[in-house]
Design a protein around this motif. Sequence first.
Motif, mmCIF file in Angstrom:
data_model
loop_
_atom_site.group_PDB
_atom_site.id
_atom_site.type_symbol
_atom_site.label_atom_id
_atom_site.label_comp_id
_atom_site.label_asym_id
_atom_site.label_seq_id
_atom_site.Cartn_x
_atom_site.Cartn_y
_atom_site.Cartn_z
ATOM 1 N N ALA A 162 0.814 -1.217 0.000
ATOM 2 C CA ALA A 162 0.000 0.000 0.000
ATOM 3 C C ALA A 162 0.846 1.266 0.000
ATOM 4 O O ALA A 162 0.303 2.374 -0.047
ATOM 5 N N GLY A 163 2.166 1.112 0.062
ATOM 6 C CA GLY A 163 3.041 2.274 0.003
ATOM 7 C C GLY A 163 3.768 2.593 1.286
ATOM 8 O O GLY A 163 4.530 3.571 1.349
ATOM 9 N N HIS A 206 -0.079 8.520 0.906
ATOM 10 C CA HIS A 206 -0.501 7.122 0.881
ATOM 11 C C HIS A 206 -1.375 6.744 2.080
ATOM 12 O O HIS A 206 -1.693 5.571 2.253
ATOM 13 N N ARG A 220 -4.606 4.637 1.471
ATOM 14 C CA ARG A 220 -4.305 3.269 1.027
ATOM 15 C C ARG A 220 -3.735 2.427 2.163
ATOM 16 O O ARG A 220 -4.082 1.244 2.309
ATOM 17 N N PHE A 236 5.270 6.159 6.401
ATOM 18 C CA PHE A 236 4.739 6.290 5.048
ATOM 19 C C PHE A 236 4.507 7.758 4.720
ATOM 20 O O PHE A 236 4.361 8.597 5.614
#
Length: 364
Positions: free
Chosen positions: A154-155, A207, A210, A203
Motif C-alpha cells: 500500500a506504500g 498514501h 491506502r 509512510f
Amino acid sequence: MTVKEVTDIIEDLAPLPYAESFDNVGLLVGSANVEVSGVLVTLDTLENVVDEAIELNCNLIVSFHPIIFGGLKKLTGKSYVERVVIKAIKNDIAIYSMHTALDNVPQGVNAKICEVLGIKNPQILVPQKETIKKLTTYVPVKDAETLREALFNAGAGNIGNYSNCSFSTKGTGSYKAEENANPTIGEIGKTHFEEEAQLNVSFSKIHQARVMKALFTSHPYEEVAYEVITLENTNQNIGMGMIGDLPKPVNDISFLRDVKQKMGAEGIRHSQLLGEKVQKVAVLGGSGAFAIEAAKASGADILVTADIKYHDFYKAEGKMIIADIGHYESEQFTKNLLVDYLTKKIPNFAIRLSESKTNPIKYL
C-alpha cells in the motif's frame, strides 16, 4: 478518457496532498466524469485561454495557477475570475490546477528551471514539513508477516532509496470481548492474552488512505488497535526550490546574462554583485523571498527567483546574490513540462500547449 482519468495521471506526478495549505488545487470547474475531447495546458486560465480551448475543441484546461484562489460569492461577470468561470461553464470546459503540488515535487517546477539553466545534481532547498506519518499497530505474531506485506504493497515502509522498511517487537496483548463483540480469537466475557507483534512503519502522507485500507482489510481482529502520528523527520524529496551546481564556475555578471537569455527575462532585478565566481545556484519558481535564508544556509552563490520586495534584497547581506527574474518568467516552462509528461503518459491523445499570452506584466 474522462477528466478524472486525466487528472489522476497528473496527480501521479504532483499529488495534491503536497500542495501548500493556502492553495486551491484540483478540479475547480466542471465534472470529473465527462469524456475529454482534448487537453489545453496553460500557466494561467484567462478568457483568451478559454477561447483558445473552444477553438481547439479542448474541454479540459490544465492550468498551473488556479483561476479560483479565494472564495467566490457571486458569478456576475464583474471580475476577470468570474468571467472566466462563467465562460468555461457555458462551454462545458473543465479547469484543473495543481499549482504548489507541482512546486513541491522533485520532478516539478524547479527541476525544470534547473534543466533550462544547466544546473546539475539538484536537491530540495526548503523541505516541506509534516509529510511523513508513522503507523503503530498490534497483530497476532502468526499474522504479522501477512499484514506487513499488505502495508508495504500500500506504500508504507519507503524511506529515501529504501523500501520495505519496518520494525517489530513481540509482547503480550490482552482484551476482553464484551457481549456484542465477534472476536476472531478468544471468548466473549473472558480476558484473553495473545502473543502479538508491535509493528511500526512510516509512510508518505499521500498514501495514508491506502495504508489505512490495507490495515483494516488485512488485520485479523474485529477491532484494530493502532496509532498514526505525524513525524518531524525531513523528507529530502519533497519541498520548495532546488539547489545544485553549474558544471564549472562562471563570472556573476556572465551568469546573470545567461539567465536573462535562457529564461526570456526582460530584465533582472538583483542585489549587489560580489565580483566572485558563481557555481552553487538555488532556484525557486514564483515568489521566493521566504527561501533566502535557506539558500544562504545551503551555501548558494545566487538565488534565482521572483517577487522580491525592496527590503528583501538587503537579506543577501553580501553572502550571495539575489536575482528576481519575474514571476511569469520563472514559471513559464512549467506548461512545457506538463505537456511533455502528459504526451508520454497519454500518447495519441490531443494534448495542446497554450499559445495565449498570460503574463500581466509589461515592460517599457
